[in-house]
Scaffold this active site. Structure first.
Site, PDB file in Angstrom:
ATOM      1  N   CYS A  51     -28.260 109.497  39.472  1.00 44.22           N
ATOM      2  CA  CYS A  51     -27.105 109.102  40.285  1.00 44.22           C
ATOM      3  C   CYS A  51     -25.988 110.133  40.236  1.00 44.22           C
ATOM      4  O   CYS A  51     -25.253 110.329  41.209  1.00 44.22           O
ATOM      5  CB  CYS A  51     -26.553 107.762  39.801  1.00 44.22           C
ATOM      6  SG  CYS A  51     -27.781 106.487  39.488  1.00 44.22           S
ATOM      7  N   ASP A  83     -27.494 102.511  34.333  1.00 45.84           N
ATOM      8  CA  ASP A  83     -27.967 101.136  34.179  1.00 45.84           C
ATOM      9  C   ASP A  83     -29.488 101.079  34.151  1.00 45.84           C
ATOM     10  O   ASP A  83     -30.085 100.279  33.423  1.00 45.84           O
ATOM     11  CB  ASP A  83     -27.450 100.272  35.322  1.00 45.84           C
ATOM     12  CG  ASP A  83     -25.969  99.951  35.174  1.00 45.84           C
ATOM     13  OD1 ASP A  83     -25.344 100.479  34.248  1.00 45.84           O
ATOM     14  OD2 ASP A  83     -25.447  99.184  36.005  1.00 45.84           O
ATOM     15  N   ASP A 125     -23.428 102.834  39.369  1.00 43.46           N
ATOM     16  CA  ASP A 125     -22.893 101.491  39.582  1.00 43.46           C
ATOM     17  C   ASP A 125     -21.459 101.294  39.114  1.00 43.46           C
ATOM     18  O   ASP A 125     -20.638 100.708  39.822  1.00 43.46           O
ATOM     19  CB  ASP A 125     -23.777 100.463  38.869  1.00 43.46           C
ATOM     20  CG  ASP A 125     -25.145 100.325  39.512  1.00 43.46           C
ATOM     21  OD1 ASP A 125     -25.463 101.127  40.408  1.00 43.46           O
ATOM     22  OD2 ASP A 125     -25.897  99.421  39.120  1.00 43.46           O
ATOM     23  N   LYS A 126     -21.134 101.734  37.898  1.00 46.19           N
ATOM     24  CA  LYS A 126     -19.803 101.458  37.353  1.00 46.19           C
ATOM     25  C   LYS A 126     -18.807 102.568  37.645  1.00 46.19           C
ATOM     26  O   LYS A 126     -17.607 102.359  37.561  1.00 46.19           O
ATOM     27  CB  LYS A 126     -19.881 101.222  35.841  1.00 46.19           C
ATOM     28  CG  LYS A 126     -20.880 100.155  35.424  1.00 46.19           C
ATOM     29  CD  LYS A 126     -20.713  98.863  36.200  1.00 46.19           C
ATOM     30  CE  LYS A 126     -21.807  97.859  35.879  1.00 46.19           C
ATOM     31  NZ  LYS A 126     -23.159  98.309  36.237  1.00 46.19           N
ATOM     32  N   GLU A 445     -26.627  93.287  32.655  1.00 42.85           N
ATOM     33  CA  GLU A 445     -27.487  93.012  33.796  1.00 42.85           C
ATOM     34  C   GLU A 445     -28.886  92.699  33.280  1.00 42.85           C
ATOM     35  O   GLU A 445     -29.268  93.137  32.203  1.00 42.85           O
ATOM     36  CB  GLU A 445     -27.550  94.216  34.730  1.00 42.85           C
ATOM     37  CG  GLU A 445     -26.256  94.467  35.480  1.00 42.85           C
ATOM     38  CD  GLU A 445     -26.363  95.652  36.415  1.00 42.85           C
ATOM     39  OE1 GLU A 445     -27.434  96.290  36.464  1.00 42.85           O
ATOM     40  OE2 GLU A 445     -25.366  95.961  37.079  1.00 42.85           O
ATOM     41  N   SER A 471     -28.618  92.983  38.191  1.00 41.28           N
ATOM     42  CA  SER A 471     -28.643  94.241  38.930  1.00 41.28           C
ATOM     43  C   SER A 471     -28.560  93.957  40.419  1.00 41.28           C
ATOM     44  O   SER A 471     -28.972  92.895  40.893  1.00 41.28           O
ATOM     45  CB  SER A 471     -29.944  94.988  38.625  1.00 41.28           C
ATOM     46  OG  SER A 471     -30.177  96.007  39.562  1.00 41.28           O
TER      47      SER A 471
END
Length: 555
Positions: A51, A83, A125-126, A445, A471
């Site tokens: 990512c 994640d 994601d974060k 998650e 998730s």
């Protein structure tokens, strides 16, 4: 921003700031640079996860855009965790905590070094909500940019992604797939840089970046490896400098109506349940009064129109081929739902920015006249099992009602064992507690469990509720963020094996069918589990974090 007084004056102006200028000369700044706006390019680059793997190159492009626009840019990084790598073990407890660390890191560097504005580039994601939280908190002008999605992998003639790998684990446990086939899939699922491909959490938050006005319209869908990513990064630099010159600050852009636009795009796109948590947190930083009730109010009038994974067939790279997120936004605008007068980071209104957006293609994005579902993708439930709310993604399941016996587990691992060992049966309601923001800590998650449920063929025959999270790749009838969490006295902590739990999405209900006298007896006997971490960042987080119903923010 007034040219007579900028934050950067604290390090560039006057004889007293000679030591600061001396330090800046060491990294390449000149006399001329000290007369210009001082801009940051903040990224979550690292080599830990695909990512973020390529963000260093995009940072250089953004720096070039800033410099060409007449300012001067310096690059810094925040942390980020993966994640996908952290999923299913203790490491996942650090994931949500990293959101706060990213926002704090951004705040600390921007505050200490006295930057006038920033380009923020995030890939996982974060890091996306973390950057937006930091920008909202400081309210310094800037432009947000997504690093881009991964391309699909190829496995035996079909497109695959990380969701397929998690679900294949359940298939191996059930005996419908061999370990050799799983290894072959594992090697093909993630072919290069970029965030997980479906409308999972990263792509959901990228879509929100556009809908809320902080990312340039059209910038989110291009894959990470596409050449357009470099041009978007350069343009983000120009846009950020213009925002400084026009004093266009994040809180002028991220208004209550802009948050409503963001909620609309999540529902229309079938986005992640994590969007609820992150939007509440960003709104908290903006000082915008956003409540769980707002999500149901908007979902009730926002059809689900994008056929995207995990509930649909396509991925973000496919959406890009038909025009990207603007196609969804244009459908919402033309239907009279989207607030078209909201400002965007370019200074245009949302309606102006969408003037040339293409219409729905009818396959990946359905027109409003023939939606996939007439109601939105995310619903907040309440009831005797969740007095302060729980969140379900109805876009990924056809189930709207469920009633069955509780199968109660303290922690994700015990539930995972039960699934892979075949101890979960049709009609069960899996209850996973002690995984909330405090009880986890960190609100893990649980794609491992939910993927195993799907892989075991139970996706449409069992329900799952938890005070933890899911998730964005989760599908099936799964309800997360149940509040209050178990260690804070919530009913989920009082549930026992065999209790009947009923769920009614149409009525927004999640109920525990146990009388109040029995619950009081259990409450009196309840002993919370011993905290898992007596020191360190997870210990501090557990002491400070608020409930998921308020975004799980540290306040």
């Amino acid at each position: 921003m007034s040219t007579s007084r900028r934050p950067s004056d604290d390090v560039t102006k006057g004889f007293r700031r000679a030591p600061a200028r001396a330090m800046l000369r060491a990294v390449g700044l000149t006399d001329e640079d000290f007369t210009k706006p001082q801009m940051a390019v903040a990224t979550s680059w690292n080599q830990v996860t695909p990512c973020n793997y390529h963000l260093d190159k995009l940072a250089v492009d953004a720096q070039r855009g800033v410099n060409e626009a007449g300012a001067v840019a310096l690059i810094f990084n925040t942390i980020a965790v993966s994640d996908g790598i952290a999923m299913g073990h203790e490491g996942m407890r650090a994931s949500l905590v990293s959101r706060e660390n990213i926002a704090d890191s951004y705040e600390l560097v921007m505050h200490a070094e006295r930057f006038d504005g920033a380009v923020t580039i995030a890939g996982c994601d974060k890091s996306l909500p973390g950057m937006l939280m930091g920008m909202a908190r400081l309210d310094l002008p800037g432009c947000f940019l997504y690093g881009g999605t991964i391309m699909p992998g190829k496995f035996r003639g079909r497109d695959v992604n990380i969701q397929d790998v998690f679900e294949a684990v359940g298939a191996v446990a059930r005996g419908t797939m061999s370990e050799e086939e799983l290894l072959e899939l594992e090697k093909e699922a993630c072919p290069g840089a970029g965030s997980c491909g479906g409308m999972f959490t990263a792509n959901t938050m990228a879509s929100i970046g556009e809908a809320i006005g902080m990312a340039p319209i059209g910038s989110s869908s291009a894959p990470a490896t596409h050449e357009r990513r470099h041009e978007w990064a350069r343009r983000a630099g120009e846009i950020a400098v213009n925002a400084v010159e026009q004093d266009l600050r994040p809180r002028r852009i991220m208004t209550k109506q802009a948050f409503e636009n963001a909620i609309m795009v999540v529902n229309a796109g079938g986005g992640s349940t994590n969007a609820v948590l992150h939007l509440l947190a960003i709104a908290h930083e903006c000082g915008v009064d956003l409540q769980l009730e707002d999500f149901n109010r908007i979902a009730a009038r926002t059809p689900h129109i994008a056929d995207l994974k995990p509930g649909g067939q396509y991925v973000m790279a496919d959406l890009d081929k038909v025009g990207g997120v603007p196609v969804i936004l244009k459908e919402l605008l033309d239907a009279g739902l989207l607030h078209g007068d909201c400002l965007t980071v370019t200074g245009q209104t949302m309606a102006e920015a969408l003037a040339d957006a293409p219409n729905a293609d009818g396959t990946i994005v359905h027109p409003m006249s023939s939606p996939m579902h007439t109601d939105g993708g995310l619903i907040v439930l309440r009831g005797t099992a969740a007095p302060e709310g729980g969140v379900v993604k109805v876009a990924s399941t056809g189930i709207r009602q469920f009633r069955g016996p509780a199968r109660v587990f303290s922690g994700e691992e015990a539930a995972m064992d039960a699934v892979v060992e075949g101890r979960i049966k049709d009609g069960d309601v899996i209850v996973i507690r002690d995984e909330g923001p405090v009880g986890g800590p960190g609100m893990r998650e649980m794609l491992g469990v939910t993927g195993a449920v799907m892989g075991a063929g139970l996706g449409e025959t069992v329900a799952l509720i938890t005070d933890g999270r899911f998730s964005g790749a989760t599908r099936g009838f799964c309800i997360g963020h149940v509040c209050p969490e178990s260690v804070k006295g919530g009913p989920i902590g009082l549930m026992e094996e065999g209790d009947i739990i009923s769920i009614d999405v149409a009525e927004h209900r999640l109920d525990l069918e146990v009388d109040e006298a029995e619950l009081e007896r259990r409450r009196a006997a309840y002993q919370p589990p011993t905290p898992k971490y007596p020191r360190g960042v997870l210990h501090k987080y557990a002491l400070l974090v608020g409930p998921a119903s308020n975004g799980a923010v540290l306040d």
